[in-house]
Design a protein around this motif. Sequence first.
Motif, PDB file in Angstrom:
ATOM      1  N   HIS A  89       0.837  -1.201   0.000  1.00  0.00           N
ATOM      2  CA  HIS A  89       0.000   0.000   0.000  1.00  0.00           C
ATOM      3  C   HIS A  89       0.870   1.249   0.000  1.00  0.00           C
ATOM      4  O   HIS A  89       1.873   1.318   0.699  1.00  0.00           O
ATOM      5  N   SER A  90       0.508   2.232  -0.807  1.00  0.00           N
ATOM      6  CA  SER A  90       1.214   3.516  -0.809  1.00  0.00           C
ATOM      7  C   SER A  90       0.187   4.645  -0.721  1.00  0.00           C
ATOM      8  O   SER A  90      -0.676   4.757  -1.591  1.00  0.00           O
ATOM      9  N   PRO A  91       0.247   5.445   0.325  1.00  0.00           N
ATOM     10  CA  PRO A  91       1.206   5.405   1.433  1.00  0.00           C
ATOM     11  C   PRO A  91       0.896   4.288   2.419  1.00  0.00           C
ATOM     12  O   PRO A  91      -0.211   3.763   2.436  1.00  0.00           O
ATOM     13  N   VAL A  92       1.888   3.946   3.244  1.00  0.00           N
ATOM     14  CA  VAL A  92       1.690   2.930   4.281  1.00  0.00           C
ATOM     15  C   VAL A  92       0.770   3.515   5.351  1.00  0.00           C
ATOM     16  O   VAL A  92       1.065   4.550   5.943  1.00  0.00           O
ATOM     17  N   THR A  93      -0.366   2.862   5.588  1.00  0.00           N
ATOM     18  CA  THR A  93      -1.349   3.378   6.548  1.00  0.00           C
ATOM     19  C   THR A  93      -1.496   2.491   7.781  1.00  0.00           C
ATOM     20  O   THR A  93      -2.181   2.876   8.728  1.00  0.00           O
ATOM     21  N   GLU A  94      -0.880   1.301   7.777  1.00  0.00           N
ATOM     22  CA  GLU A  94      -1.051   0.389   8.913  1.00  0.00           C
ATOM     23  C   GLU A  94       0.247  -0.335   9.191  1.00  0.00           C
ATOM     24  O   GLU A  94       0.938  -0.784   8.266  1.00  0.00           O
ATOM     25  N   GLY A  95       0.596  -0.418  10.468  1.00  0.00           N
ATOM     26  CA  GLY A  95       1.814  -1.125  10.835  1.00  0.00           C
ATOM     27  C   GLY A  95       2.211  -0.852  12.266  1.00  0.00           C
ATOM     28  O   GLY A  95       1.511  -0.155  13.017  1.00  0.00           O
ATOM     29  N   ALA A  96       3.350  -1.419  12.653  1.00  0.00           N
ATOM     30  CA  ALA A  96       3.874  -1.225  14.003  1.00  0.00           C
ATOM     31  C   ALA A  96       4.497   0.168  14.119  1.00  0.00           C
ATOM     32  O   ALA A  96       5.180   0.631  13.210  1.00  0.00           O
ATOM     33  N   VAL A  97       4.260   0.820  15.255  1.00  0.00           N
ATOM     34  CA  VAL A  97       4.771   2.165  15.481  1.00  0.00           C
ATOM     35  C   VAL A  97       6.247   2.099  15.851  1.00  0.00           C
ATOM     36  O   VAL A  97       6.640   1.367  16.765  1.00  0.00           O
ATOM     37  N   GLU A  98       7.056   2.864  15.124  1.00  0.00           N
ATOM     38  CA  GLU A  98       8.473   2.987  15.449  1.00  0.00           C
ATOM     39  C   GLU A  98       8.805   4.455  15.658  1.00  0.00           C
ATOM     40  O   GLU A  98       8.375   5.307  14.881  1.00  0.00           O
ATOM     41  N   VAL A  99       9.577   4.729  16.715  1.00  0.00           N
ATOM     42  CA  VAL A  99       9.929   6.091  17.088  1.00  0.00           C
ATOM     43  C   VAL A  99      11.444   6.239  17.020  1.00  0.00           C
ATOM     44  O   VAL A  99      12.188   5.391  17.537  1.00  0.00           O
TER      45      VAL A  99
ATOM     46  N   GLN B  27      10.689   0.477  18.937  1.00  0.00           N
ATOM     47  CA  GLN B  27       9.268   0.158  18.861  1.00  0.00           C
ATOM     48  C   GLN B  27       8.609   0.531  20.180  1.00  0.00           C
ATOM     49  O   GLN B  27       9.261   0.620  21.221  1.00  0.00           O
ATOM     50  N   VAL B  28       7.296   0.765  20.120  1.00  0.00           N
ATOM     51  CA  VAL B  28       6.549   1.246  21.287  1.00  0.00           C
ATOM     52  C   VAL B  28       5.741   0.101  21.859  1.00  0.00           C
ATOM     53  O   VAL B  28       5.033  -0.608  21.120  1.00  0.00           O
TER      54      VAL B  28
ATOM     55  N   LYS C 237      14.267 -19.095  14.310  1.00  0.00           N
ATOM     56  CA  LYS C 237      15.089 -18.331  13.375  1.00  0.00           C
ATOM     57  C   LYS C 237      14.909 -16.819  13.529  1.00  0.00           C
ATOM     58  O   LYS C 237      15.664 -16.044  12.950  1.00  0.00           O
ATOM     59  N   SER C 238      13.891 -16.419  14.292  1.00  0.00           N
ATOM     60  CA  SER C 238      13.606 -14.996  14.438  1.00  0.00           C
ATOM     61  C   SER C 238      14.477 -14.372  15.525  1.00  0.00           C
ATOM     62  O   SER C 238      14.697 -14.986  16.583  1.00  0.00           O
ATOM     63  N   ARG C 239      14.975 -13.176  15.276  1.00  0.00           N
ATOM     64  CA  ARG C 239      15.770 -12.435  16.266  1.00  0.00           C
ATOM     65  C   ARG C 239      14.890 -11.636  17.213  1.00  0.00           C
ATOM     66  O   ARG C 239      15.382 -10.981  18.123  1.00  0.00           O
ATOM     67  N   LEU C 240      13.574 -11.701  16.985  1.00  0.00           N
ATOM     68  CA  LEU C 240      12.663 -10.826  17.724  1.00  0.00           C
ATOM     69  C   LEU C 240      12.728 -11.075  19.228  1.00  0.00           C
ATOM     70  O   LEU C 240      12.740 -10.131  20.020  1.00  0.00           O
ATOM     71  N   LYS C 241      12.795 -12.354  19.631  1.00  0.00           N
ATOM     72  CA  LYS C 241      12.770 -12.663  21.062  1.00  0.00           C
ATOM     73  C   LYS C 241      13.965 -12.064  21.784  1.00  0.00           C
ATOM     74  O   LYS C 241      13.838 -11.487  22.874  1.00  0.00           O
ATOM     75  N   SER C 242      15.148 -12.192  21.174  1.00  0.00           N
ATOM     76  CA  SER C 242      16.334 -11.641  21.833  1.00  0.00           C
ATOM     77  C   SER C 242      16.312 -10.118  21.833  1.00  0.00           C
ATOM     78  O   SER C 242      16.755  -9.478  22.800  1.00  0.00           O
ATOM     79  N   LEU C 243      15.777  -9.513  20.775  1.00  0.00           N
ATOM     80  CA  LEU C 243      15.716  -8.051  20.709  1.00  0.00           C
ATOM     81  C   LEU C 243      14.762  -7.487  21.754  1.00  0.00           C
ATOM     82  O   LEU C 243      15.037  -6.457  22.371  1.00  0.00           O
ATOM     83  N   THR C 244      13.617  -8.147  21.951  1.00  0.00           N
ATOM     84  CA  THR C 244      12.613  -7.615  22.877  1.00  0.00           C
ATOM     85  C   THR C 244      13.056  -7.685  24.329  1.00  0.00           C
ATOM     86  O   THR C 244      12.470  -7.033  25.192  1.00  0.00           O
ATOM     87  N   ASN C 245      14.083  -8.476  24.628  1.00  0.00           N
ATOM     88  CA  ASN C 245      14.590  -8.541  26.001  1.00  0.00           C
ATOM     89  C   ASN C 245      15.470  -7.347  26.346  1.00  0.00           C
ATOM     90  O   ASN C 245      15.828  -7.154  27.504  1.00  0.00           O
ATOM     91  N   LYS C 246      15.812  -6.550  25.320  1.00  0.00           N
ATOM     92  CA  LYS C 246      16.632  -5.366  25.552  1.00  0.00           C
ATOM     93  C   LYS C 246      15.737  -4.139  25.705  1.00  0.00           C
ATOM     94  O   LYS C 246      14.886  -3.874  24.852  1.00  0.00           O
TER      95      LYS C 246
ATOM     96  N   MET D 220       3.571  -6.459  23.332  1.00  0.00           N
ATOM     97  CA  MET D 220       4.028  -6.507  21.950  1.00  0.00           C
ATOM     98  C   MET D 220       4.103  -5.082  21.422  1.00  0.00           C
ATOM     99  O   MET D 220       3.819  -4.130  22.148  1.00  0.00           O
ATOM    100  N   HIS D 221       4.510  -4.957  20.186  1.00  0.00           N
ATOM    101  CA  HIS D 221       4.601  -3.605  19.633  1.00  0.00           C
ATOM    102  C   HIS D 221       3.203  -3.047  19.360  1.00  0.00           C
ATOM    103  O   HIS D 221       2.280  -3.766  18.974  1.00  0.00           O
ATOM    104  N   ALA D 222       3.053  -1.739  19.547  1.00  0.00           N
ATOM    105  CA  ALA D 222       1.780  -1.070  19.272  1.00  0.00           C
ATOM    106  C   ALA D 222       1.567  -1.010  17.763  1.00  0.00           C
ATOM    107  O   ALA D 222       2.497  -0.695  17.010  1.00  0.00           O
ATOM    108  N   VAL D 223       0.353  -1.312  17.324  1.00  0.00           N
ATOM    109  CA  VAL D 223       0.012  -1.292  15.905  1.00  0.00           C
ATOM    110  C   VAL D 223      -1.056  -0.232  15.677  1.00  0.00           C
ATOM    111  O   VAL D 223      -2.015  -0.124  16.452  1.00  0.00           O
ATOM    112  N   VAL D 224      -0.878   0.548  14.632  1.00  0.00           N
ATOM    113  CA  VAL D 224      -1.788   1.666  14.328  1.00  0.00           C
ATOM    114  C   VAL D 224      -2.296   1.516  12.902  1.00  0.00           C
ATOM    115  O   VAL D 224      -1.559   1.088  12.007  1.00  0.00           O
ATOM    116  N   SER D 225      -3.548   1.875  12.701  1.00  0.00           N
ATOM    117  CA  SER D 225      -4.131   1.915  11.352  1.00  0.00           C
ATOM    118  C   SER D 225      -4.716   3.304  11.126  1.00  0.00           C
ATOM    119  O   SER D 225      -5.559   3.768  11.900  1.00  0.00           O
TER     120      SER D 225
END
Length: 756
Positions: free
Chosen positions: A171-181, A189-190, A232-241, A280-285
């Motif tokens: 989709h362009s523009p991107v209207t939905e996804g995880a919030v990153e600051v 991520q929030v 295989k995902s790095r997500l678990k180790s990243l979220t511990n930081k 988990m990360h906040a998701v906005v639409s």
Amino acid sequence: MAWSPPATLFLFLLLLGQPPPSRPQSLGTTKLRLVGPESKPEEGRLEVLHQGQWGTVCDDNFAIQEATVACRQLGFEAALTWAHSAKYGQGEGPIWLDNVRCAGTESSLDQCGSNGWGVSDCSHSEDVGVICHPRRHRGYLSETVSNALGPQGRRLEEVRLKPILASAKQHSPVTEGAVEVKYEGHWRQVCDQGWTMNNSRVVCGMLGFPSEVPVDSHYYRKVWDLKMRDPKSRLKSLTNKNSFWIHQVTCLGTEPHMANCQVQVAPARGKLRPACPGGMHAVVSCVAGPHFRPPKTKPQHKGSWAEEPRVRLRSGAQVGQGRVEVLVNRQWGTVCDHRWNLISASVVCRQLGFGSAQEALFGARLGQGLGPIHLSEVRCRGYERTLSDCPALEGSQNGCQHENDAAVRCNVPNMGFQNQVRLAGGRIPEEGLLEVQVEVNGVPRWGSVCSENWGLTEAMVACRQLGLGFAIHAYKETWFWSGTPRAQQVVMSGVRCSGTELALQQCQRHGPVHCSHGGGRFLAGVSCMDSAPDLVMNAQLVQETAYLEDRPLSQLYCAHEENCLSKSADHMDWPYGYRRLLRFSTQIYNLGRTDFRPKTGRDSWVWHQCHRHYHSIEVFTHYDLLTLNGSKVAEGHKASFCLEDTNCPTGLQRRYACANFGEQGVTVGCWDTYRHDIDCQWVDITDVGPGNYIFQVIVNPHYEVAESDFSNNMLQCRCKYDGHRVWLHNCHTGNSYPANAELSLEQEQRLRNNLI
């Protein structure tokens, strides 16, 4: 940043922190802000930024002189009074100043005497407040998000949505996804714990979207859990930081930027506590405005006149910016900048389908309007659907002038269009050969644009897409500029734009490329500028000065030579007889931000021997008489034999005069008057029978000179001609009324009789 009790939520509303540029401070890092009612930016508790931390000022010995210095530093004209004993609530942090002593002439508070930074025997129950005059200082130009942010805001730089679903990625523009600051240069991520729709509203506003909708949180939770279980995902180790997270955000929903919200980057009990346990990360639409929706996405019903926006932006260099104009009693008018702020500006932006306001501009920064000033001291709270829902005064109640016209710059979505166009070969970045990226057989490819049909309207779209403002020239020959070696093939031809498109790729163009001259030296180019003139006619003067004259042919030889008479004049028995002329005066204002100058220099002007003057623009205005269904029954035209500053407002110097072959043009803020008694200032109606007509004047009809707004170049009047007398009434410029508003005939009996 630690959590604050609910009673101090208003501490995180808009901040007024930037001193006027015309008044430099002795310490450039010292800034002030007022913390108080969001609808009254001119009053509140006085706070000072020192050593990266906001603190308060004690009320001991504080008086009107000190309040005056503070108000001037904040961009207001003067102080009305001050308030002691923490009238606007007790602040937090240090009490930076005590026993402040000003003479009243200082340009900033730190130039006044005091006990010294942080030296005080006061408590926060003695925090001083000030009430400033709502009128802005002339040197104070705008309230921007960047100067409204405190030290935390300096670190919260921007926000983006990271699409998760495959459909969202396309989709362009991107209207939905995880919030990153972006925090201190790094994306985080929030955490979704405590996330509200108010938070989503602020994020969507920052990204250029007017509204938000709930997301399917259960579905996103399943996706999150699957990734967390994936070895295989790095997500678990990243979220511990903890450095991966923004711990918690709480917004009211009216903030123009997330940094104005309560933002807790890390847990309050130290870094050892997890930042988002079990979350988990906040998701906005977000919901895109009508300008930015895909073509197939259309409203469910056709909008009627009553549903059309009663607010619009004019004279902005980019989409989503311009002078604010509102429709009241079927007439467009401006908004005064008294008490104008980011909250009210954001209501305008969202009403028009954009995001929150990036900047609220004062002092006619984007040009002066013409006509009524409808509103002043607008006091929006931030949740209003339209500007008309906000309390306000009538513009005439407090002496506003058009030099106080308010403007906005809104957040708009990133459509990626700016990456699909570029300039090559120019002497400066604002000019050059135009190169565009289009898909050729499914593969993105850079190439040039055929210059057939290339004109100022198409160039305007190109400059807007480039982010360079307005087009001042549309070049059809660009042999003097060398393009990019691998982009010389013509990939776009037959381009025709209406002028409202966001990108050349949205304009009509040939399917298969067809450039009859093959490109070469005949490729499209542009020259852009961030400001432009804007010509508007005085409708009232046309209406008041119209009359009929039967003029003998013996006095019309020169006019006939310049084609100012109808064709039937060619067959008359000169010099016997007469022509019936509808005469009138015109007054043309330049309301733009740069002077209106002829397209060509004096060496290219055309000398007319009969009238013994030069024409700097051969056709400057068209004069037409139309039937009610738009058929032309009589016409005239006027060459610009003399573009000059006939008059200027007090304090503005005339720059252009035609005498002695002088420079021609119309200065910003000045006007050029063509009197009714000069040749060709008429429409020849000798062959027209009695009836009801539309009288029309169009200035700069061939778009020979660039303007910031062409929609106000046309003037129309209702015209009644009984064979002996003529009446002009309901004269208005092309954008004074809504497009489908019917012109009334009720004023006819009140009109003067204009006799022959």
